[in-house]
Enzyme design. Structure first.
Site, PDB file in Angstrom:
ATOM      1  CE  LYS A 183      10.467 -75.198 -38.770  1.00  0.00           C
ATOM      2  NZ  LYS A 183      11.581 -75.512 -39.694  1.00  0.00           N
ATOM      3  CB  CYS A 228      18.542 -73.891 -41.297  1.00  0.00           C
ATOM      4  SG  CYS A 228      17.700 -75.435 -40.907  1.00  0.00           S
ATOM      5  CB  CYS A 269      15.186 -71.416 -43.309  1.00  0.00           C
ATOM      6  SG  CYS A 269      15.175 -72.124 -41.641  1.00  0.00           S
ATOM      7  CB  CYS A 323      15.314 -76.633 -44.522  1.00  0.00           C
ATOM      8  SG  CYS A 323      15.158 -74.965 -43.814  1.00  0.00           S
ATOM      9  CB  SER A 344      13.990 -82.018 -30.673  1.00  0.00           C
ATOM     10  OG  SER A 344      14.012 -80.595 -30.763  1.00  0.00           O
ATOM     11  NE  ARG A 385      16.241 -73.876 -34.182  1.00  0.00           N
ATOM     12  CZ  ARG A 385      15.579 -72.781 -33.921  1.00  0.00           C
ATOM     13  NH1 ARG A 385      15.999 -71.966 -32.951  1.00  0.00           N
ATOM     14  NH2 ARG A 385      14.484 -72.468 -34.598  1.00  0.00           N
ATOM     15  CE  LYS A 389       9.894 -78.732 -36.514  1.00  0.00           C
ATOM     16  NZ  LYS A 389      11.041 -78.775 -37.445  1.00  0.00           N
TER      17      LYS A 389
END
Length: 330
Positions: free
Chosen positions: A194, A119, A127, A117, A274, A204, A247
């Protein structure tokens, strides 16, 4: 009908599809560009950013307990070198390529997956490559993602895992691998479903990859749409994805089940993200049985149809597996 579950043996049969082994697990690794870093992530208790020089001491005991696979994410120390095209993503001296080369050399039997990715490396935190009007330049982004994936494969990655959610990026990456002559020995694990979830905040923080403005709802999936999760997965499989992924995890087990039902011959991965980790960790720590709480969450993913689970609990679960003969069952 009355079904008896009175004995351990009978319960074992009914639970057989939900059993966990080390082969089911992938450990995410946050690799800092600071080679000697070992930095705790406050929003993810027990998870650290590590530099490449600290990986060996971390990985060796996990290998001894059965670790089979890692998923590598790069973390930059500052935004100074970030730009619109995410140039640091495939820097030869960047954290992902250095970590991949090191792990493949030091642990040749460990399966190395690299997240693909932009990002973490773009100045705007999105992204893809932005046009002047703020929209993503899809064509330019696809070429960039393919170049990054190919660079990771050259460094030794066994699996590339595009997480950007741009349309047709699997086809572009597959073609790049074909042009390089590595398509037959490289696996593509697509983040095919996702969702634009509120569960990504701690990640993040860990990767310093939040968007500087706006959000990612225009290219990640709307949280209420089961249909799009199935459509994007079908598209990615048709374009050459070897493994498809859902996800986040627990909030989307209906999607996991639907995808496994529709594509029974494909491996289905699920990412326990997360936010899920932080919530479960917080409750499990306060509960009477940490292992039972964490295991139940993972068993639910297996029960839904997941073949592979990406989880920050992997080091802890490996310890439990090691202590229990290599298998955890409900």
């Amino acid at each position: 009908a009355v079904v008896s579950t009175q004995s351990t043996g009978l319960r074992g049969w009914w639970n057989s599809r939900s059993r966990l082994t080390s082969e089911d697990l992938i450990l995410p690794l946050f690799v800092s560009e600071n080679k000697d870093a070992h930095e705790p992530i406050p929003s993810m208790p027990g998870v650290d950013r590590m530099g490449v020089n600290r990986l060996e001491e971390f990985i060796v005991p996990l290998i001894e307990m059965g670790l089979r696979s890692v998923l590598v994410f790069g973390v930059l120390n500052s935004d100074d070198c970030k730009d619109n095209v995410g140039s640091p993503a495939d820097d030869e001296n960047g954290p992902v390529i250095l970590a991949t080369k090191f792990v493949r050399r030091r642990f040749p039997n460990l399966l190395v997956c690299c997240d693909v990715c932009l990002c973490e490396y773009t100045s705007h935190g999105h992204c893809g490559i932005l046009q002047p009007d703020g929209y993503i330049d899809i064509a330019a982004t696809l070429k960039r993602l393919s170049a990054v994936a190919c660079a990771y494969v050259k460094a030794g990655a066994n699996v590339v895992a595009p997480s950007d959610m741009m349309p047709n990026r699997i086809r572009e990456i597959k073609q790049g691998l074909k042009d390089m002559g590595t398509d037959c020995r490289t696996c593509i694990m697509s983040y095919s479903s996702k969702f634009s979830s509120s569960m990504y905040g701690p990640f993040r923080d860990a990767c310093k990859s939040g968007p500087k403005s706006g959000d990612r709802k225009t290219y990640q999936l709307p949280v209420g749409s089961a249909q799009l999760g199935l459509l994007t997965t079908k598209r990615d499989i048709e374009e050459g994805a070897d493994i498809v992924m859902v996800k986040p995890g627990m909030w989307y087990l209906d999607i996991v089940n639907s995808i496994k039902t529709a594509h029974p011959h494909h491996l289905v991965a699920v990412y326990q993200v997360s936010g899920e980790y932080a919530m479960i960790h917080d409750y499990a720590t306060k509960s009477e049985n940490f292992e039972q709480v964490v295991s139940e969450a993972l068993f639910s993913m297996k029960r839904a149809g997941a073949d592979i689970i990406i989880s920050y609990f992997t080091p802890t679960v490996l310890k439990w597996l090691f202590q229990n003969g290599g298998v955890l069952a409900p």
